[in-house]
Design a protein around this motif. Structure first.
Motif, PDB file in Angstrom:
ATOM      1  N   UNK A  53     -25.905  71.802 -38.797  1.00  0.00           N
ATOM      2  CA  UNK A  53     -25.102  70.925 -39.655  1.00  0.00           C
ATOM      3  C   UNK A  53     -23.795  71.651 -39.952  1.00  0.00           C
ATOM      4  N   UNK A  54     -22.682  71.019 -39.610  1.00  0.00           N
ATOM      5  CA  UNK A  54     -21.364  71.656 -39.708  1.00  0.00           C
ATOM      6  C   UNK A  54     -20.663  71.272 -41.005  1.00  0.00           C
ATOM      7  N   UNK A  55     -21.280  71.652 -42.125  1.00  0.00           N
ATOM      8  CA  UNK A  55     -20.644  71.429 -43.425  1.00  0.00           C
ATOM      9  C   UNK A  55     -21.259  72.381 -44.453  1.00  0.00           C
ATOM     10  N   UNK A  56     -20.519  72.564 -45.516  1.00  0.00           N
ATOM     11  CA  UNK A  56     -20.981  73.394 -46.630  1.00  0.00           C
ATOM     12  C   UNK A  56     -22.093  72.648 -47.358  1.00  0.00           C
ATOM     13  N   UNK A  57     -23.078  73.377 -47.837  1.00  0.00           N
ATOM     14  CA  UNK A  57     -24.135  72.801 -48.661  1.00  0.00           C
ATOM     15  C   UNK A  57     -24.317  73.681 -49.898  1.00  0.00           C
ATOM     16  N   UNK A  58     -25.149  73.257 -50.820  1.00  0.00           N
ATOM     17  CA  UNK A  58     -25.296  73.994 -52.073  1.00  0.00           C
ATOM     18  C   UNK A  58     -26.393  75.051 -52.044  1.00  0.00           C
ATOM     19  N   UNK A  59     -27.518  74.741 -51.394  1.00  0.00           N
ATOM     20  CA  UNK A  59     -28.657  75.664 -51.378  1.00  0.00           C
ATOM     21  C   UNK A  59     -29.410  75.505 -50.062  1.00  0.00           C
ATOM     22  N   UNK A  85     -19.779  76.013 -54.172  1.00  0.00           N
ATOM     23  CA  UNK A  85     -20.209  74.617 -54.106  1.00  0.00           C
ATOM     24  C   UNK A  85     -20.876  74.206 -55.419  1.00  0.00           C
ATOM     25  N   UNK A  86     -21.660  75.094 -55.999  1.00  0.00           N
ATOM     26  CA  UNK A  86     -22.312  74.793 -57.279  1.00  0.00           C
ATOM     27  C   UNK A  86     -21.274  74.488 -58.353  1.00  0.00           C
TER      28      UNK A  86
END
Length: 148
Positions: A53-59, A85-86
């Protein structure tokens, strides 16, 4: 419960380490897991490498074992929390950074314990458990109170 904390990001994690330790105090078991605080660059790399997955995530959680054997292990795995992100999510959702980081830690922990939210039923069970853990630590959604 033993939590190992590591900070690989640019935001100080010290206040969140104390907060998370307090959240998990009420959970009485001998499990061990690590929380690694990271930034957008690192979480993006993890998301690309391990989830395609080519995106920033939180956790992101990485359990040492993905089946029933996990319940028998003392060490559960690793939780990576992106503090950048948080911070954005806390602002977007209108609640404190502390609430967001505590939520992400509990969410990641429940994934390590085998909970998931791929179906509506799984989601209801997992989210109820999240709120129980956060509520027992006095961390509630904004606008609610802890009467117990």
């Amino acid at each position: 419960m033993k939590i190992n904390f590591f900070n690989e990001g640019t935001i100080s994690s010290e206040p969140y380490e104390k907060l998370i330790s307090n959240v998990f105090k009420k959970i009485k078991n001998k499990k061990i897991f690590s929380i690694i605080f990271v930034d957008d660059t690192k979480i993006l790399e993890l998301n690309r490498t391990y989830r395609n997955i080519d995106r920033v995530t939180d956790v992101i959680s990485f359990a040492l074992c993905d089946d029933e054997e996990n319940a028998l292990l003392d060490e559960l795995g690793d939780i990576f929390i992106d503090l950048e992100q948080a911070s954005r999510q806390a602002e977007e959702y209108g609640h404190s950074m502390e609430r967001e980081v505590a939520f992400l830690a509990v969410h990641g922990y429940l994934h390590l314990c085998g909970y998931d939210h791929m179906t509506k039923d799984e989601e209801e069970i997992m989210f109820k458990k999240q709120e129980e853990i956060l509520g027992s630590a006095g961390i509630l959604r904004e606008g609610t109170t802890n009467n117990g």
